[in-house]
Motif scaffolding. Structure first.
Motif, PDB file in Angstrom:
ATOM      1  N   GLY A   1      45.262  32.415 -16.873  1.00 41.67           N
ATOM      2  CA  GLY A   1      44.938  33.362 -18.118  1.00 41.67           C
ATOM      3  C   GLY A   1      44.481  34.777 -17.868  1.00 41.67           C
ATOM      4  O   GLY A   1      43.585  35.364 -18.277  1.00 41.67           O
ATOM      5  N   LEU A   2      44.031  34.954 -16.310  1.00 42.05           N
ATOM      6  CA  LEU A   2      44.009  36.652 -15.680  1.00 42.05           C
ATOM      7  C   LEU A   2      44.869  37.371 -15.082  1.00 42.05           C
ATOM      8  O   LEU A   2      45.475  36.205 -14.234  1.00 42.05           O
ATOM      9  N   ASP A   3      44.821  37.817 -15.896  1.00 45.91           N
ATOM     10  CA  ASP A   3      45.527  39.184 -14.354  1.00 45.91           C
ATOM     11  C   ASP A   3      45.165  39.781 -13.259  1.00 45.91           C
ATOM     12  O   ASP A   3      43.631  39.306 -13.047  1.00 45.91           O
ATOM     13  N   ALA A   4      46.242  39.392 -12.394  1.00 44.09           N
ATOM     14  CA  ALA A   4      45.699  39.321 -11.164  1.00 44.09           C
ATOM     15  C   ALA A   4      46.746  40.388 -10.229  1.00 44.09           C
ATOM     16  O   ALA A   4      48.274  39.842 -10.464  1.00 44.09           O
ATOM     17  N   ILE A   5      46.381  41.240  -8.594  1.00 48.71           N
ATOM     18  CA  ILE A   5      47.098  41.284  -7.441  1.00 48.71           C
ATOM     19  C   ILE A   5      47.289  40.923  -6.636  1.00 48.71           C
ATOM     20  O   ILE A   5      45.959  40.123  -6.654  1.00 48.71           O
ATOM     21  N   GLY A   6      47.479  41.126  -5.531  1.00 47.70           N
ATOM     22  CA  GLY A   6      47.443  39.969  -3.491  1.00 47.70           C
ATOM     23  C   GLY A   6      48.017  41.365  -3.648  1.00 47.70           C
ATOM     24  O   GLY A   6      49.863  42.109  -3.004  1.00 47.70           O
ATOM     25  N   LEU A   7      47.212  41.690  -2.479  1.00 41.23           N
ATOM     26  CA  LEU A   7      47.624  42.845  -1.426  1.00 41.23           C
ATOM     27  C   LEU A   7      47.835  41.757  -0.141  1.00 41.23           C
ATOM     28  O   LEU A   7      48.613  43.022   0.783  1.00 41.23           O
ATOM     29  N   GLY A   8      48.457  40.984   0.284  1.00 42.17           N
ATOM     30  CA  GLY A   8      49.034  40.564   1.146  1.00 42.17           C
ATOM     31  C   GLY A   8      48.764  41.062   2.961  1.00 42.17           C
ATOM     32  O   GLY A   8      48.611  40.977   3.782  1.00 42.17           O
ATOM     33  N   GLY A   9      46.741  40.331   2.612  1.00 43.92           N
ATOM     34  CA  GLY A   9      46.648  40.639   3.207  1.00 43.92           C
ATOM     35  C   GLY A   9      44.980  41.117   3.944  1.00 43.92           C
ATOM     36  O   GLY A   9      45.109  42.313   2.690  1.00 43.92           O
TER      37      GLY A   9
ATOM     38  N   PHE B   1      51.711  42.401  -4.833  1.00 38.24           N
ATOM     39  CA  PHE B   1      52.474  42.079  -5.350  1.00 38.24           C
ATOM     40  C   PHE B   1      51.553  41.879  -6.803  1.00 38.24           C
ATOM     41  O   PHE B   1      50.412  41.838  -7.128  1.00 38.24           O
ATOM     42  N   ASN B   2      52.819  41.775  -7.769  1.00 35.67           N
ATOM     43  CA  ASN B   2      52.929  42.145  -9.333  1.00 35.67           C
ATOM     44  C   ASN B   2      51.823  43.147  -9.475  1.00 35.67           C
ATOM     45  O   ASN B   2      50.534  43.105 -10.494  1.00 35.67           O
ATOM     46  N   ILE B   3      51.952  44.070  -9.017  1.00 37.73           N
ATOM     47  CA  ILE B   3      51.809  45.590  -9.677  1.00 37.73           C
ATOM     48  C   ILE B   3      51.199  46.275 -10.623  1.00 37.73           C
ATOM     49  O   ILE B   3      50.603  46.579 -10.700  1.00 37.73           O
ATOM     50  N   ASP B   4      51.924  45.439 -11.719  1.00 41.76           N
ATOM     51  CA  ASP B   4      52.436  45.838 -12.652  1.00 41.76           C
ATOM     52  C   ASP B   4      50.715  45.930 -13.136  1.00 41.76           C
ATOM     53  O   ASP B   4      50.048  46.024 -14.690  1.00 41.76           O
ATOM     54  N   ALA B   5      50.030  44.462 -12.709  1.00 44.66           N
ATOM     55  CA  ALA B   5      49.124  43.396 -13.772  1.00 44.66           C
ATOM     56  C   ALA B   5      47.869  44.924 -13.465  1.00 44.66           C
ATOM     57  O   ALA B   5      47.034  44.858 -14.402  1.00 44.66           O
TER      58      ALA B   5
END
Length: 226
Positions: free
Chosen positions: A118-126, A81-85
């Motif tokens: 205001g921070l960049d983050a991604i979500g792995l999905g588990g 999720f949100n890989i561009d970050a």
């Protein structure tokens, strides 16, 4: 090898996004209208579930049902999720003064909780998806410092260790930080955001701006502060 044809969910996800004002699920999770718009969050009024696209291309998404069930989430595709970050910043860095960090979360909502302040983050999905991030870093290296921000529980700590092992195994030259008490007494970023938004901001400012001591071991960065 197996080949899969990407599915384009654009029409469905935009339709759901148009309906998102019918529910307060996302606002109850501490997310602003700006974040809801940014990530094209939606609501399927017929199936009574919310939709979260993985990325702007709408090639996949995860949905969450809004009634009690043992299985609340269902994946359509399996993307970070949100890989561009990992590579670019899309947040206003004025609060923290740095775009050099990206927080690595288990879930999409947790990832958006960081974006919210205001921070960049991604979500792995588990917790079982850490291999996806290692695979991505093999394909395209990341110049940011990863802050491992998985859940504050046994599974999250185990997944953090697994990720570090996988990085070492892949011999990737990737900077990262591990903070054992990142969320204080809270389980994850979203719980922290909902319970104490100002405390969440203050804690993350400590992580990003006020590190007391850093030990550099090769190219790896380890945190040793509270």
């Amino acid at each position: 090898p197996e080949f899969t044809i990407p599915v384009d969910y654009t029409e469905y996800l935009y339709k759901c996004h148009e309906n998102v004002a019918q529910i307060n699920y996302f606002s109850n999770r501490g997310l602003s209208q700006e974040t809801i718009e940014k990530f094209l969050l939606g609501y399927d009024s017929e199936k009574k579930l919310v939709t979260i696209p993985y990325n702007p291309n709408c090639k996949g998404y995860v949905h969450r049902i809004l009634w009690n069930s043992d299985k609340k989430y269902c994946k359509f595709g399996n993307e970070i999720f949100n890989i561009d970050a990992l590579y670019d910043s899309s947040v206003d860095a004025l609060l923290f003064g740095s775009r050099d960090y990206v927080f690595i979360c288990e879930g999409q909502i947790d990832s958006m909780s960081f974006t919210e302040i205001g921070l960049d983050a991604i979500g792995l999905g588990g917790v079982n998806e850490v291999y996806k991030l290692v695979k991505q870093l093999k394909e395209k290296s990341c110049n940011k410092i990863l802050v491992l921000a998985l859940d504050n529980d046994k599974a999250g700590r185990r997944a953090t260790g697994k990720f570090i092992e996988e990085l070492a195994e892949a011999e990737l030259d990737q900077k990262y930080i591990v903070v054992s008490d990142l969320y204080d007494e809270y389980k994850d970023a979203n719980e922290f955001l909902i319970a104490d938004r100002e405390g969440f901001i203050k804690r993350m400012k400590e992580i990003v701006n006020e590190r007391e001591e850093i030990i550099i071991n090769g190219s790896k960065i380890y945190s040793t502060w509270r």
